[in-house]
Write an enzyme that holds these catalytic residues in place. Structure first.
Site, short mmCIF file in Angstrom:
data_model
loop_
_atom_site.label_atom_id
_atom_site.label_comp_id
_atom_site.label_asym_id
_atom_site.label_seq_id
_atom_site.Cartn_x
_atom_site.Cartn_y
_atom_site.Cartn_z
N GLU A 1 -3.65 -0.03 -1.84
CA GLU A 1 -3.55 1.42 -1.72
C GLU A 1 -4.49 2.03 -2.75
O GLU A 1 -4.66 1.48 -3.85
CB GLU A 1 -2.13 1.92 -2.00
CG GLU A 1 -1.11 1.51 -0.97
CD GLU A 1 -0.49 0.14 -1.25
OE1 GLU A 1 -0.75 -0.44 -2.33
OE2 GLU A 1 0.22 -0.35 -0.38
N TYR B 1 -14.38 -0.81 -2.74
CA TYR B 1 -13.62 -1.64 -1.81
C TYR B 1 -14.32 -1.77 -0.47
O TYR B 1 -14.32 -2.85 0.14
CB TYR B 1 -12.20 -1.06 -1.63
CG TYR B 1 -11.39 -1.03 -2.90
CD1 TYR B 1 -11.41 -2.09 -3.81
CD2 TYR B 1 -10.61 0.07 -3.22
CE1 TYR B 1 -10.67 -2.05 -4.97
CE2 TYR B 1 -9.86 0.11 -4.39
CZ TYR B 1 -9.90 -0.96 -5.27
OH TYR B 1 -9.15 -0.92 -6.42
#
Length: 191
Positions: free
Chosen positions: A115, A127
């Site tokens: 998250e 990411y």
């Protein structure tokens, strides 16, 4: 699955090793500088106690400058916490930690989730460079300001001839559009 090449700006004296209980005073100090809602000491002790997890430390000249906490739930790896001391950010430390995690844990069919705050665009871009794709949102996930969390996934193809991670993520989005996607994993704390 390909992992981005070593960052040119990465310090030459950066070392990645296992995170240990003796690192916790420095970890807590970094956590408090890096996050508006830091983890407690008990949360770190719990994660370090799990035999199935991977907890890594990044050091420069013997000084802890970052860490990564990743837990395993069944067959899914959950990246729970990635932090770099603000004085050492944007120097490839987080990339080196992720590269080390994937070097150790990647296997055909491996899945990772995490998250991240939508406002943390630098982390989202990081990411994405490692093959994570946004596949969901958790409303009011963060307790300090009720900000949502983006749920990101990274999937390693089952075999070398399988689709690239981007293609897998795109297929997942298409499946969700038809109602066929599986729900995101619900464990974890925050990024």
């Amino acid at each position: 699955m390909s992992v981005p090449p070593t960052d040119r700006k990465r310090p030459r004296d950066l070392a990645i090793r296992r995170l240990g209980f003796g690192d916790l005073p420095q970890v807590i100090a970094i956590e408090r500088r890096a996050f508006p809602a830091p983890w407690s000491l008990a949360m770190f002790v719990l994660e370090l106690s799990k035999q199935s997890g991977i907890c890594l430390a990044a050091e420069i000249d013997g000084t802890l400058v970052g860490y990564l906490i990743c837990s395993r739930y069944a067959h899914i790896w959950h990246v729970m916490n990635v932090a770099v001391d603000p004085a050492h950010q944007r120097r490839g430390v987080a990339s080196a930690l992720l590269r080390a995690l994937f070097g150790e844990a990647d296997a055909p069919g491996a899945e990772y989730t995490l998250e991240v705050r939508p406002s943390n665009t630098a982390a989202i871009r990081l990411y994405e460079r490692f093959g994570f794709r946004v596949e969901g949102r958790r409303k009011a996930y963060y307790h300090d300001n009720r900000e949502d969390a983006l749920v990101m996934w990274r999937r390693v193809p089952v075999d070398a001839s399988g689709p690239a991670p981007v293609e897998v993520a795109q297929r997942g989005r298409a499946a969700r559009a038809t109602g066929a996607a599986r729900p995101a994993h619900d464990g974890g704390e925050r990024k």
